[in-house]
Motif scaffolding. Structure first.
Motif, mmCIF file in Angstrom:
data_model
loop_
_atom_site.group_PDB
_atom_site.id
_atom_site.type_symbol
_atom_site.label_atom_id
_atom_site.label_comp_id
_atom_site.label_asym_id
_atom_site.label_seq_id
_atom_site.Cartn_x
_atom_site.Cartn_y
_atom_site.Cartn_z
ATOM 1 N N MET A 1 0.827 -1.395 0.143
ATOM 2 C CA MET A 1 0.099 0.032 0.028
ATOM 3 C C MET A 1 0.942 1.171 0.104
ATOM 4 N N LYS A 2 0.561 1.980 -0.837
ATOM 5 C CA LYS A 2 1.659 3.387 -0.925
ATOM 6 C C LYS A 2 1.034 4.485 0.190
ATOM 7 N N VAL A 116 -2.176 7.692 11.241
ATOM 8 C CA VAL A 116 -1.929 6.953 12.532
ATOM 9 C C VAL A 116 -2.215 5.584 12.471
ATOM 10 N N TYR A 117 -3.316 5.131 11.965
ATOM 11 C CA TYR A 117 -3.422 3.820 12.102
ATOM 12 C C TYR A 117 -2.499 2.967 11.123
ATOM 13 N N TYR A 118 -2.126 3.784 10.014
ATOM 14 C CA TYR A 118 -1.207 3.148 9.197
ATOM 15 C C TYR A 118 -0.060 2.867 9.723
ATOM 16 N N ALA A 119 0.518 3.768 10.461
ATOM 17 C CA ALA A 119 1.684 3.822 11.290
ATOM 18 C C ALA A 119 1.844 2.777 12.408
ATOM 19 N N TRP A 123 -4.598 -2.315 11.013
ATOM 20 C CA TRP A 123 -5.710 -2.220 9.837
ATOM 21 C C TRP A 123 -7.009 -2.471 9.850
ATOM 22 N N ASN A 124 -7.337 -3.302 10.949
ATOM 23 C CA ASN A 124 -8.884 -3.081 11.133
ATOM 24 C C ASN A 124 -9.516 -1.933 11.443
ATOM 25 N N ARG A 125 -8.697 -1.254 12.125
ATOM 26 C CA ARG A 125 -9.256 0.231 12.704
ATOM 27 C C ARG A 125 -9.124 1.436 11.509
ATOM 28 N N ALA A 126 -8.065 0.891 10.480
ATOM 29 C CA ALA A 126 -7.936 1.656 9.497
ATOM 30 C C ALA A 126 -8.900 1.694 8.669
ATOM 31 N N ILE A 127 -9.673 0.348 8.274
ATOM 32 C CA ILE A 127 -10.633 0.039 7.384
ATOM 33 C C ILE A 127 -11.904 1.123 7.277
ATOM 34 N N PRO A 128 -12.466 1.441 8.594
ATOM 35 C CA PRO A 128 -13.744 2.293 8.566
ATOM 36 C C PRO A 128 -13.336 3.701 8.063
ATOM 37 N N LEU A 148 -6.055 -3.285 2.399
ATOM 38 C CA LEU A 148 -6.544 -3.359 3.914
ATOM 39 C C LEU A 148 -7.305 -4.792 4.133
ATOM 40 N N TYR A 149 -8.030 -5.124 3.123
ATOM 41 C CA TYR A 149 -8.791 -6.361 2.912
ATOM 42 C C TYR A 149 -7.897 -7.845 2.876
ATOM 43 N N MET A 150 -6.750 -7.108 2.035
ATOM 44 C CA MET A 150 -5.850 -8.584 2.041
ATOM 45 C C MET A 150 -5.138 -8.747 3.342
ATOM 46 N N TYR A 151 -4.523 -7.495 3.902
ATOM 47 C CA TYR A 151 -4.016 -7.455 5.355
ATOM 48 C C TYR A 151 -4.632 -8.210 6.198
ATOM 49 N N THR A 152 -6.123 -8.212 6.280
ATOM 50 C CA THR A 152 -7.039 -8.706 7.219
ATOM 51 C C THR A 152 -7.518 -9.892 6.693
ATOM 52 N N VAL A 153 -6.916 -10.315 5.677
ATOM 53 C CA VAL A 153 -7.581 -11.828 5.387
ATOM 54 C C VAL A 153 -9.042 -11.785 4.854
ATOM 55 N N GLN A 154 -9.668 -10.609 4.434
ATOM 56 C CA GLN A 154 -10.897 -10.762 3.985
ATOM 57 C C GLN A 154 -10.817 -10.728 2.490
ATOM 58 N N TYR A 155 -10.797 -11.974 2.077
ATOM 59 C CA TYR A 155 -10.499 -12.077 0.581
ATOM 60 C C TYR A 155 -11.781 -11.844 -0.086
ATOM 61 N N ASP A 156 -12.861 -12.297 0.513
ATOM 62 C CA ASP A 156 -14.185 -12.144 -0.463
ATOM 63 C C ASP A 156 -14.312 -10.608 -0.810
ATOM 64 N N LYS A 157 -14.212 -9.822 0.469
ATOM 65 C CA LYS A 157 -14.333 -8.340 0.102
ATOM 66 C C LYS A 157 -13.359 -7.891 -0.633
#
Length: 454
Positions: A1-2, A116-119, A123-128, A148-157
């Protein structure tokens, strides 16, 4: 992610004309002008201290601003930036959250919270937060959301969002990489195959479905099925360059050299295919040519496609390949091509001279080594090669002169030093000076003995 961060330094000069009231406009906070009062002075001081990386002092000034104007979203936003620079993530989060509460329509405040959440790699709090940011720049932040979905293994999303982006803005290498990662998961393989086969039936002109299906079959060692899909792709989309990537590999595996060459050049000519994939295909063809030298001319042509490559010197690497295979004739050809484009590459020069030495081309060895001495007058090994070539041709006086001139440039290289002494022994022996010849032989033996005992 850039990673995206907002960098700005507010430059205030002359009289400040704007009111102290923060306008709820969609503008970057660093550009807000403040009224000329105590709040403004503290805010300006904070910006100045942040600009010279005195983040603690900037925090102190901003806390004063907040005491003066507790409803200033801009002050909380700046406070968050400084806490983020100090890696005080809890306080940075608290400050940016307060800024978004006070002015929820300012994108930059939400961006600060995302930073902040990126640093923190939370990832879960970054998503919303990124979902909120899509209100302003939808596709831009959706790309981050995929990651973010990839990092949190939410592959379907991730898959659903990638499909949406493919339709809206076209495919990207990053998303294709994510697809391959997902398809590497066992639970996605079988249903994904069936889904792709159905998708191809419904829309035979959608290239990505073929490519993903080829990958799945290849991963499960079903090469024949993968080849069938590649041929279907070529038939359905005749101008598909990606079909040629797969077909090239299948043709090589089937020892179909002519067909492989045709596919290879389609791949190398394509502007759609990444340079890494082109290098991979070229390397596979190089191995094939080593065993099938009738395709040497095609290899020569393939090398020309990498002339503008600034990262890899392809002719030189091909030369090394043949050198290691002890095919000195072909190695020399490619080192020569490499030097034609980059004449000051001393490694390529030495490799070329080694090919002449190993193939007993003594005249060329002497000529080329002596020519390169003019370019590299302090490079000892060139004198060694020149002396060796001259000795092999019976030109002992010339050999002696080269070797004596170059010996002083040998530094902490016992093997090369011993080589100089050995060649000087040959030169003096050829000149009839037995005493000096024996002296240099003794020196060579002594250097090698010292090397072995180290």
């Amino acid at each position: 992610m850039k990673k995206r961060t907002l960098l700005g330094i507010l430059v205030l000069s002359g009289l400040l004309l704007c009111s102290a009231t923060m306008q709820a406009q969609q503008e970057e906070p660093d550009q807000i002008a403040l009224a000329n009062d105590e709040f403004e002075n503290s805010f300006y001081e904070a910006l100045k201290q942040k600009g010279i990386e005195n983040y603690d002092k900037a925090v102190t000034s901003l806390q004063k601003c907040i005491r003066l104007k507790p409803e200033s979203a801009a002050a909380y936003n700046e406070l968050g930036k400084n806490y983020l620079s100090l890696k005080n993530y809890p306080e940075a989060e608290r400050a940016f959250k307060k800024a978004t509460e006070l002015d929820p329509q300012n994108r930059w405040y939400w961006q600060g919270l995302y930073d902040v959440y990126y640093a923190m790699q939370d990832w879960n709090r970054a998503i919303p937060i990124v979902q909120k940011l899509t209100e302003w720049r939808k596709e831009y932040y959706q790309e981050d959301l995929v990651s973010l979905y990839m990092y949190t293994v939410q592959y379907d999303k991730a898959i659903a969002l990638m499909n949406e982006l493919d339709e809206k803005v076209g495919k990207s290498d990053k998303r294709e990489m994510y697809r391959l990662q997902i398809m590497g998961e066992e639970q996605y393989r079988k249903p994904r195959k069936e889904e792709l086969e159905e998708a191809i039936r419904k829309n035979p002109k959608e290239e990505s479905n073929y490519l993903n299906l080829i990958y799945l079959y290849s991963e499960s060692n079903q090469e024949e099925k993968a080849e069938e899909v590649a041929k279907k792709l070529e038939k359905a989309i005749p101008d598909s360059d990606w079909a040629q990537v797969s077909l090239f590999k299948f043709h090589l595996n089937n020892n179909e050299g002519d067909k492989a060459v045709k596919s290879l050049f389609r791949v190398l000519e394509s502007k759609k295919i990444d340079i890494k994939i082109k290098h991979r295909a070229f390397n596979e063809f190089l191995i094939f040519v080593n065993n099938n030298p009738t395709y040497n001319n095609d290899l020569d042509k393939a090398v020309t496609y990498f002339e503008e490559d600034k990262n890899v010197n392809v002719p030189k690497e091909v030369g090394k390949f043949f050198f290691n295979k002890k095919d000195y004739k072909r190695a020399a050809d490619y080192f020569t091509k490499s030097l034609a484009a980059n004449s000051d590459d001393i490694e390529a020069v030495e490799l070329l001279l080694y090919t002449y030495e190993n193939s007993a081309q003594n005249e060329l060895l002497l000529k080329k080594a002596s020519d390169y001495i003019d370019l590299f007058p302090t490079h000892a090994r060139l004198y060694y090669f020149a002396g060796m070539g001259a000795n092999a041709m019976g030109q002992f006086k010339k050999a002696k002169d080269f070797l004596e001139s170059g010996a002083d440039f040998v530094v902490e290289d016992p093997e090369l030093e011993a080589g100089f002494n050995t060649q000087l022994a040959k030169a003096y022996e050829g000149l009839g000076d037995t005493k000096k010849a024996n002296d240099y032989k003794t020196r060579a033996e002594k250097v090698l003995k010292q090397k072995r005992t180290r």
